[in-house]
Design a protein around this motif. Structure first.
Motif, PDB file in Angstrom:
ATOM      1  N   UNK A  57       0.801  -1.223   0.000  1.00 31.19           N
ATOM      2  CA  UNK A  57       0.000   0.000   0.000  1.00 31.19           C
ATOM      3  C   UNK A  57       0.834   1.274   0.000  1.00 31.19           C
ATOM      4  N   UNK A  58       1.866   1.320   0.788  1.00 33.31           N
ATOM      5  CA  UNK A  58       2.689   2.530   0.899  1.00 33.31           C
ATOM      6  C   UNK A  58       3.451   2.831  -0.391  1.00 33.31           C
ATOM      7  N   UNK A  59       3.606   1.850  -1.260  1.00 31.50           N
ATOM      8  CA  UNK A  59       4.344   2.055  -2.514  1.00 31.50           C
ATOM      9  C   UNK A  59       3.462   2.576  -3.643  1.00 31.50           C
ATOM     10  N   UNK A  60       2.166   2.547  -3.435  1.00 29.61           N
ATOM     11  CA  UNK A  60       1.238   3.013  -4.460  1.00 29.61           C
ATOM     12  C   UNK A  60       1.008   4.510  -4.337  1.00 29.61           C
ATOM     13  N   UNK A  61       0.556   5.115  -5.420  1.00 28.31           N
ATOM     14  CA  UNK A  61       0.176   6.515  -5.349  1.00 28.31           C
ATOM     15  C   UNK A  61      -1.036   6.642  -4.430  1.00 28.31           C
ATOM     16  N   UNK A  62      -1.231   7.818  -3.893  1.00 33.33           N
ATOM     17  CA  UNK A  62      -2.355   8.064  -2.986  1.00 33.33           C
ATOM     18  C   UNK A  62      -3.680   7.896  -3.728  1.00 33.33           C
ATOM     19  N   UNK A  63      -4.691   7.522  -2.990  1.00 33.25           N
ATOM     20  CA  UNK A  63      -6.033   7.415  -3.547  1.00 33.25           C
ATOM     21  C   UNK A  63      -6.566   8.826  -3.786  1.00 33.25           C
ATOM     22  N   UNK A  64      -6.948   9.112  -5.017  1.00 33.87           N
ATOM     23  CA  UNK A  64      -7.514  10.417  -5.370  1.00 33.87           C
ATOM     24  C   UNK A  64      -9.016  10.417  -5.056  1.00 33.87           C
ATOM     25  N   UNK A  78     -20.663  -4.654  -2.435  1.00 35.96           N
ATOM     26  CA  UNK A  78     -19.617  -5.661  -2.211  1.00 35.96           C
ATOM     27  C   UNK A  78     -18.711  -5.217  -1.060  1.00 35.96           C
ATOM     28  N   UNK A  79     -17.920  -6.157  -0.578  1.00 32.10           N
ATOM     29  CA  UNK A  79     -17.020  -5.869   0.544  1.00 32.10           C
ATOM     30  C   UNK A  79     -15.892  -4.928   0.119  1.00 32.10           C
ATOM     31  N   UNK A  80     -15.740  -3.867   0.876  1.00 34.87           N
ATOM     32  CA  UNK A  80     -14.634  -2.932   0.701  1.00 34.87           C
ATOM     33  C   UNK A  80     -13.750  -3.050   1.928  1.00 34.87           C
ATOM     34  N   UNK A  81     -12.459  -3.084   1.693  1.00 34.58           N
ATOM     35  CA  UNK A  81     -11.482  -3.212   2.775  1.00 34.58           C
ATOM     36  C   UNK A  81     -10.559  -1.993   2.779  1.00 34.58           C
ATOM     37  N   UNK A  82      -9.794  -1.820   3.853  1.00 37.20           N
ATOM     38  CA  UNK A  82      -8.821  -0.715   3.872  1.00 37.20           C
ATOM     39  C   UNK A  82      -7.786  -0.810   2.746  1.00 37.20           C
ATOM     40  N   UNK A  83      -7.608  -2.004   2.195  1.00 35.90           N
ATOM     41  CA  UNK A  83      -6.637  -2.206   1.113  1.00 35.90           C
ATOM     42  C   UNK A  83      -7.278  -2.166  -0.267  1.00 35.90           C
TER      43      UNK A  83
END
Length: 107
Positions: A57-64, A78-83
């Protein structure tokens, strides 16, 4: 060329090579997974929803904002998770070699 490790909805695992600069959604769609990418990468359908391994997660760009709002919207069905991420919003690079993810259930 970066490799990604994918767990499909049925538990089967596969490894895909993805050229740097390509959207993750395209690689998953064309790689024989259940990812459809219905909107073509416009962040407007949620059909490329994946769960990214915590370690990445830390290596990805931030969620816009658009992606965050779409993930919240699909959370009604559907199921949404912190990831949770939308694969159309992840552009592959050499820094993502080894990315591990699970494809979420289809909407």
């Amino acid at each position: 060329m970066p490799q990604i490790f994918v767990t499909q909805q049925d538990g089967r695992q596969l490894t895909l090579e993805v050229p740097s600069g390509r959207r993750l959604m395209e690689a998953l769609r064309d790689g024989g997974t259940t990812v459809e990418g219905t909107c073509g990468g416009a962040c407007s359908c949620g059909s490329c929803h994946v769960y990214v391994d915590d370690a990445w997660l830390a290596r990805l760009t931030e969620v816009e904002t658009d992606e965050r709002e779409m993930i919240e919207a699909i959370g009604d069905v559907i199921e949404v998770r912190p990831t949770s991420r939308l694969a159309c919003q992840i552009q592959m690079s050499d820094a993502l070699d080894g990315l591990t993810l699970t494809i979420a259930e289809a909407i």
